[in-house]
Design an enzyme around this catalytic site. Structure first.
Site, PDB file in Angstrom:
ATOM      1  N   TYR A  47       0.854  -1.204   0.000  1.00  0.00           N
ATOM      2  CA  TYR A  47       0.000   0.000   0.000  1.00  0.00           C
ATOM      3  C   TYR A  47       0.887   1.250   0.000  1.00  0.00           C
ATOM      4  O   TYR A  47       1.109   1.867   1.047  1.00  0.00           O
ATOM      5  CB  TYR A  47      -0.896   0.012   1.246  1.00  0.00           C
ATOM      6  N   SER A  52      -6.911   6.498   4.573  1.00  0.00           N
ATOM      7  CA  SER A  52      -7.608   7.341   5.534  1.00  0.00           C
ATOM      8  C   SER A  52      -7.623   6.789   6.964  1.00  0.00           C
ATOM      9  O   SER A  52      -7.115   7.418   7.887  1.00  0.00           O
ATOM     10  CB  SER A  52      -9.037   7.577   5.042  1.00  0.00           C
ATOM     11  N   ASP A 188     -12.593  -5.165   4.069  1.00  0.00           N
ATOM     12  CA  ASP A 188     -12.955  -5.354   2.668  1.00  0.00           C
ATOM     13  C   ASP A 188     -13.777  -6.580   2.305  1.00  0.00           C
ATOM     14  O   ASP A 188     -14.843  -6.466   1.724  1.00  0.00           O
ATOM     15  CB  ASP A 188     -11.679  -5.358   1.817  1.00  0.00           C
ATOM     16  N   GLU A 420       0.574  -7.353   9.107  1.00  0.00           N
ATOM     17  CA  GLU A 420      -0.721  -6.757   8.750  1.00  0.00           C
ATOM     18  C   GLU A 420      -1.862  -7.517   9.445  1.00  0.00           C
ATOM     19  O   GLU A 420      -2.760  -6.915  10.012  1.00  0.00           O
ATOM     20  CB  GLU A 420      -0.868  -6.823   7.229  1.00  0.00           C
TER      21      GLU A 420
HETATM   22  C1  2M8 Z   1      -6.987  -2.849   2.780  1.00  0.00           C
HETATM   23  O1  2M8 Z   1      -7.772  -2.275   1.755  1.00  0.00           O
HETATM   24  C2  2M8 Z   1      -7.200  -1.866   0.495  1.00  0.00           C
HETATM   25  C3  2M8 Z   1      -8.300  -1.130  -0.274  1.00  0.00           C
HETATM   26  O2  2M8 Z   1      -8.641   0.029   0.427  1.00  0.00           O
HETATM   27  C4  2M8 Z   1      -6.680  -3.017  -0.339  1.00  0.00           C
HETATM   28  O3  2M8 Z   1      -6.958  -4.185  -0.028  1.00  0.00           O
HETATM   29  O4  2M8 Z   1      -5.973  -2.740  -1.319  1.00  0.00           O
HETATM   30  C5  2M8 Z   1      -7.882  -2.933   4.049  1.00  0.00           C
HETATM   31  O5  2M8 Z   1      -7.312  -3.769   5.017  1.00  0.00           O
HETATM   32  C6  2M8 Z   1      -8.133  -1.529   4.607  1.00  0.00           C
HETATM   33  O6  2M8 Z   1      -8.794  -1.599   5.841  1.00  0.00           O
HETATM   34  C7  2M8 Z   1      -6.837  -0.750   4.782  1.00  0.00           C
HETATM   35  O7  2M8 Z   1      -7.136   0.581   5.109  1.00  0.00           O
HETATM   36  C8  2M8 Z   1      -5.970  -0.776   3.513  1.00  0.00           C
HETATM   37  C9  2M8 Z   1      -4.581  -0.182   3.736  1.00  0.00           C
HETATM   38  O8  2M8 Z   1      -3.975  -0.723   4.872  1.00  0.00           O
HETATM   39  O9  2M8 Z   1      -5.804  -2.123   3.036  1.00  0.00           O
END
Ligand code: 2M8
Length: 463
Positions: A47, A52, A188, A420
């Site tokens: 990520y 947010s 998600d 995570e």
């Molecule tokens: C996860 O969500 C993102 C999409 O927003 C993804 O899977 O790509 C979830 O665990 C979400 O709660 C979290 O905010 C994000 C970034 O850690 O990853």
């Protein structure tokens, strides 16, 4: 740490026997490595932008380690707030390549949107944990005056964020906010959305046109399925193609759900804003009224006495989902939750379905036939929701259960690292290895008063 080394970093394994001080150092190292210019990325590998609700959890931890960065993280996020008050779920880093995360800025196409103020962002939101985070930084601040200046900057923006959710997202008409996409919940692929998602057709062609990137850096069996992703893309595209407008969603949007965790956080935020209003010279009364109203409606609308839990409601059909998920325990964070629901949620948290004990609570009922210990929000243990639950238990005077939960969280992270998420059977770390909110909330848990920790190890001089 770069994208390729994060998933194999040896420092994130073999943590058994770590002292509190060692754990503190490991957690701050993760936060330092994930700091990028003016914000923290959740994980360099998976990520690479700013998220947010991650920013809020991260700020809670940074408040102990680097308060200036805590404020900066929140300010970077709110600088990208839209003029209608929505705080986007991702603020994209323009220096990160489009291929490094999907769906990236090209898919969301937010520059074309009239309400966007600055930055490349998505047009959906995440749970509003930010008021709670801002208050945590403020109340720990060594310099209250400087912190008050930060609060005065944030307060009107937090109020706008709440107004957006309470007014424009009141799709069901009862006074709760609806989410328009599973990603808005932050949970998600939670089983809480299975029924609502079943009505969204899977267009496999979408995945041929849009390539997933997450499965290049994470194990496929630990992530949402391709069918989930096809639906995620389809729902996001419908919202985008409607210019992210919320008027008339009830008649046309394919996914509309009232999530108990999202709305509990919304209510808890109002409660926190009441305290903040006193500091910034605003009227706390409307915040208290709203906190009280959200709590009442949540109980009336989403609590099921038959299961003793809160459940998500599909606004399109009116049905409560039968799935028992961790989101159903989180209304415990509402200070005004009636005693009957508090007792019921504690009992559920300690039951074999969730079983706080050696390990923290899993994201889904352990006894369910489709409990999946590896697949993301369908079983694994996540620290952010457990941290919310811990706050809820403490807030309602259940210090014994809160201490058990805190010891379980710290024991797990000590053993397996700042992952995570975690296998709810073995405790093994899954997903990104150097994950920011796990690291941040570790600091908050270590710093909290409690029986089991060696406080001296955490004195500021030793940090
Ligand atoms: C996860 O969500 C993102 C999409 O927003 C993804 O899977 O790509 C979830 O665990 C979400 O709660 C979290 O905010 C994000 C970034 O850690 O990853």
């Amino acid at each position: 740490m770069n994208r390729t080394t994060e998933l194999t970093a040896p420092a994130d394994h073999a943590g058994a026997g770590l002292t509190d001080e060692g754990l503190w150092r490991r957690a701050t190292a993760v936060l330092d490595a994930n700091w990028e210019r003016d914000h923290t990325v959740p994980s360099r590998a998976l990520y690479p932008h700013q998220w947010s609700w991650d920013a809020a959890f991260i700020a809670v931890g940074l408040a102990h380690h680097a308060p200036a960065r805590a404020w900066q993280d929140l300010r970077s996020l709110f600088a990208a707030q839209w003029s209608d008050g929505r705080v986007p779920h991702i603020v994209f880093d323009p220096d990160v390549a489009e291929r490094d995360y999907f769906p990236g800025p090209a898919f969301w196409d937010s520059p074309a949107m009239p309400g966007r103020l600055s930055g490349l962002t998505t047009g959906i939101v995440q749970p509003p944990v930010h008021a709670i985070a801002a208050w945590e930084i403020y109340r720990r601040a060594p310099d209250r005056e400087a912190a008050g200046t930060q609060l005065r900057w944030l307060y009107p923006r937090l109020v706008q964020q709440q107004s957006y959710l309470l007014a424009r997202r009141n799709v069901g008409g009862a006074g709760l906010a609806s989410i328009v996409h599973p990603w808005e919940s932050g949970l998600d692929n939670s089983p809480a959305w299975d029924q609502a998602l079943a009505a969204v057709p899977v267009d496999s062609d979408l995945l041929r046109r849009h390539r997933r990137q997450d499965t290049n850096v994470a194990v496929q069996a630990h992530r949402p399925t391709d069918d989930d992703y096809a639906r995620y893309i389809a729902i996001a595209a419908v919202y985008r193609d409607g210019d992210y407008l919320d008027a008339g969603l009830a008649g046309r949007h394919p996914f509309l759900v009232e999530c108990p965790a999202f709305n509990a956080i919304l209510g808890a935020a109002e409660h926190t804003l009441a305290a903040m209003a006193e500091v910034v010279g605003a009227d706390p009364a409307p915040h208290r009224d709203r906190a009280e109203r959200i709590t009442r409606v949540l109980v009336d609308r989403l609590f099921d006495p038959a299961t003793g839990l809160f459940h998500a409601r599909d606004v399109r059909t009116g049905a409560l989902t039968p799935a028992r998920c961790v989101s159903g325990l989180l209304p415990l964070i509402l200070p005004g939750l009636p005693d009957a629901q508090v007792a019921s949620l504690r009992a559920a948290a300690e039951s074999p379905r969730f079983g706080v004990g050696e390990l923290p609570v899993p994201s889904y009922d352990r006894t369910a036939a489709d409990f999946d210990r590896l697949r993301y929000w369908r079983g694994p243990v996540w620290i952010n929701v457990n941290w919310l639950l811990w706050r809820g238990l403490r807030g309602h005077g259940h210090g014994d259960a809160a201490d058990t939960l805190r010891a379980a969280m710290l024991g797990l992270i000590r053993r397996s690292g700042c992952h995570e998420y975690f296998d709810p059977v073995t405790g093994a770390g899954i997903g990104a290895a150097a994950f920011s909110w796990t690291a941040a909330l570790t600091l908050d848990l270590l710093a909290a008063p409690g029986p089991a920790l060696k406080r001296a190890a955490l004195s500021p001089s030793k940090r």
